[in-house]
Motif scaffolding. Sequence first.
Motif, mmCIF file in Angstrom:
data_model
loop_
_atom_site.group_PDB
_atom_site.id
_atom_site.type_symbol
_atom_site.label_atom_id
_atom_site.label_comp_id
_atom_site.label_asym_id
_atom_site.label_seq_id
_atom_site.Cartn_x
_atom_site.Cartn_y
_atom_site.Cartn_z
ATOM 1 N N THR A 1 0.831 -1.199 0.000
ATOM 2 C CA THR A 1 0.000 0.000 0.000
ATOM 3 C C THR A 1 0.869 1.254 0.000
ATOM 4 N N LYS A 2 1.920 1.255 0.790
ATOM 5 C CA LYS A 2 2.859 2.380 0.796
ATOM 6 C C LYS A 2 3.500 2.548 -0.584
ATOM 7 N N MET A 3 3.899 1.446 -1.168
ATOM 8 C CA MET A 3 4.639 1.477 -2.425
ATOM 9 C C MET A 3 3.796 1.996 -3.588
ATOM 10 N N ILE A 4 2.498 1.706 -3.561
ATOM 11 C CA ILE A 4 1.667 2.134 -4.687
ATOM 12 C C ILE A 4 1.103 3.541 -4.493
ATOM 13 N N THR A 5 1.046 4.017 -3.260
ATOM 14 C CA THR A 5 0.452 5.338 -3.017
ATOM 15 C C THR A 5 1.485 6.438 -2.826
ATOM 16 N N GLU A 6 2.763 6.079 -2.670
ATOM 17 C CA GLU A 6 3.799 7.081 -2.413
ATOM 18 C C GLU A 6 4.809 7.092 -3.565
ATOM 19 N N ALA A 7 4.946 8.242 -4.224
ATOM 20 C CA ALA A 7 5.780 8.351 -5.430
ATOM 21 C C ALA A 7 7.262 8.146 -5.152
ATOM 22 N N GLU A 8 7.690 8.333 -3.915
ATOM 23 C CA GLU A 8 9.122 8.223 -3.608
ATOM 24 C C GLU A 8 9.678 6.820 -3.849
ATOM 25 N N HIS A 9 8.791 5.831 -3.970
ATOM 26 C CA HIS A 9 9.247 4.452 -4.166
ATOM 27 C C HIS A 9 9.387 4.075 -5.637
ATOM 28 N N ASN A 10 8.958 4.947 -6.528
ATOM 29 C CA ASN A 10 8.990 4.617 -7.956
ATOM 30 C C ASN A 10 10.402 4.250 -8.403
ATOM 31 N N GLY A 11 10.497 3.162 -9.173
ATOM 32 C CA GLY A 11 11.779 2.717 -9.693
ATOM 33 C C GLY A 11 12.603 1.885 -8.722
ATOM 34 N N GLU A 12 12.000 1.472 -7.604
ATOM 35 C CA GLU A 12 12.735 0.701 -6.593
ATOM 36 C C GLU A 12 12.338 -0.778 -6.631
ATOM 37 N N ILE A 13 13.294 -1.624 -6.254
ATOM 38 C CA ILE A 13 13.048 -3.050 -6.015
ATOM 39 C C ILE A 13 13.372 -3.319 -4.551
ATOM 40 N N TYR A 14 12.386 -3.773 -3.797
ATOM 41 C CA TYR A 14 12.546 -3.948 -2.360
ATOM 42 C C TYR A 14 12.444 -5.420 -1.957
ATOM 43 N N ASN A 15 13.343 -5.857 -1.070
ATOM 44 C CA ASN A 15 13.178 -7.144 -0.393
ATOM 45 C C ASN A 15 12.266 -6.915 0.810
ATOM 46 N N LEU A 16 11.063 -7.474 0.763
ATOM 47 C CA LEU A 16 10.087 -7.260 1.841
ATOM 48 C C LEU A 16 10.125 -8.459 2.779
ATOM 49 N N VAL A 17 11.062 -8.406 3.709
ATOM 50 C CA VAL A 17 11.286 -9.516 4.639
ATOM 51 C C VAL A 17 11.521 -8.969 6.041
ATOM 52 N N GLY A 18 11.396 -9.886 7.019
ATOM 53 C CA GLY A 18 11.669 -9.530 8.409
ATOM 54 C C GLY A 18 12.975 -10.142 8.883
ATOM 55 N N GLU A 19 13.027 -10.431 10.186
ATOM 56 C CA GLU A 19 14.243 -11.005 10.758
ATOM 57 C C GLU A 19 14.424 -12.443 10.298
ATOM 58 N N ALA A 20 15.671 -12.872 10.137
ATOM 59 C CA ALA A 20 15.965 -14.227 9.683
ATOM 60 C C ALA A 20 16.090 -15.159 10.884
ATOM 61 N N ILE A 21 15.358 -16.271 10.847
ATOM 62 C CA ILE A 21 15.384 -17.243 11.942
ATOM 63 C C ILE A 21 15.511 -18.657 11.374
ATOM 64 N N THR A 22 15.967 -19.581 12.210
ATOM 65 C CA THR A 22 16.046 -20.985 11.833
ATOM 66 C C THR A 22 14.716 -21.681 12.132
ATOM 67 N N GLN A 23 14.589 -22.902 11.635
ATOM 68 C CA GLN A 23 13.395 -23.696 11.936
ATOM 69 C C GLN A 23 13.299 -24.015 13.425
ATOM 70 N N THR A 24 14.445 -24.209 14.053
ATOM 71 C CA THR A 24 14.457 -24.455 15.496
ATOM 72 C C THR A 24 13.916 -23.241 16.242
#
Length: 282
Positions: A180-203
């Motif tokens: 929603t931010k990316m489509i409504t805010e022009a400042e993101h135009n032309g960007e490729i974003y990794n939309l991820v959180g913290e990295a964790i193991t299966q354990t």
Amino acid sequence: MKIAVTSANGQLGSSIVKHLIKVIGKENVIGIARTPEKAKHLGIEIRKGDYNSREEFEVALQGIDAVLLLSGMDEPQKRIQQHRNVIEAAKANGVKKIVYTSIVGDEEKNAFSPVVQSNRQTELDVQNSGMEWVIGRNGIYIEPDLEYIDNYVKEGEIRNCAGEGKCAYTSREELGYAHTKMITEAEHNGEIYNLVGEAITQTELGSYINEVYNTNFGYHYISSEVYAIERKAELGDFIGSVVTGIYEGIHSGAYYVPSDFEKATGRTHKSAIEMIKAFKNK
């Protein structure tokens, strides 16, 4: 500003619609669905659009300023043209901006790679469309694991071929906010974003689930060959291979990538345990 969301009745599409309504009002959000009746619950205008039909999208995208193209669920070799049907119809209708929900992943090394390859081709098609564009490479959803808790409890373990590989999980709720931010805010135009959180193991994932749900199971590593046999028997060859490929990717670090979520949204991504708590309390 009229914004259309494809596959609006799906879980990610519904999340995006909900967040968009908060920002621009429901009168400015148009849902597109292959079966419109299945999207009526969203409370917005719904138009018919099957990814296999450019003609349907020629009609569905009339009067639209921006479109959020959700990656299709068909087999990889079919998806490229399906996505092109939307892109070409958007161009023909004078749509000014397109945001594509792509995915993080390895393009060559596992059974999920063909899906990633098809997404990368659509990314190029979006970039070459002549419209303003933003691409969000979604991380792996945490929800399927949470929907599978009863099985984990029954089996007494999380069982897959990820080993100690780390996965930067996200959630459909977080992705709905980000797109929603990316489509409504022009400042993101032309960007490729990794939309991820913290990295964790299966354990770690298992321990967080145990903490929130008061369960008690561990993690058990099995080879990708054994896991593929199990998943194909349960889910069929195509989906079984895709699921196996995802966990092979976790094992090899394909989903252990830097996060651009804060750049895309202006806030930090929720932690894994916060997402698990939010899912339980929804």
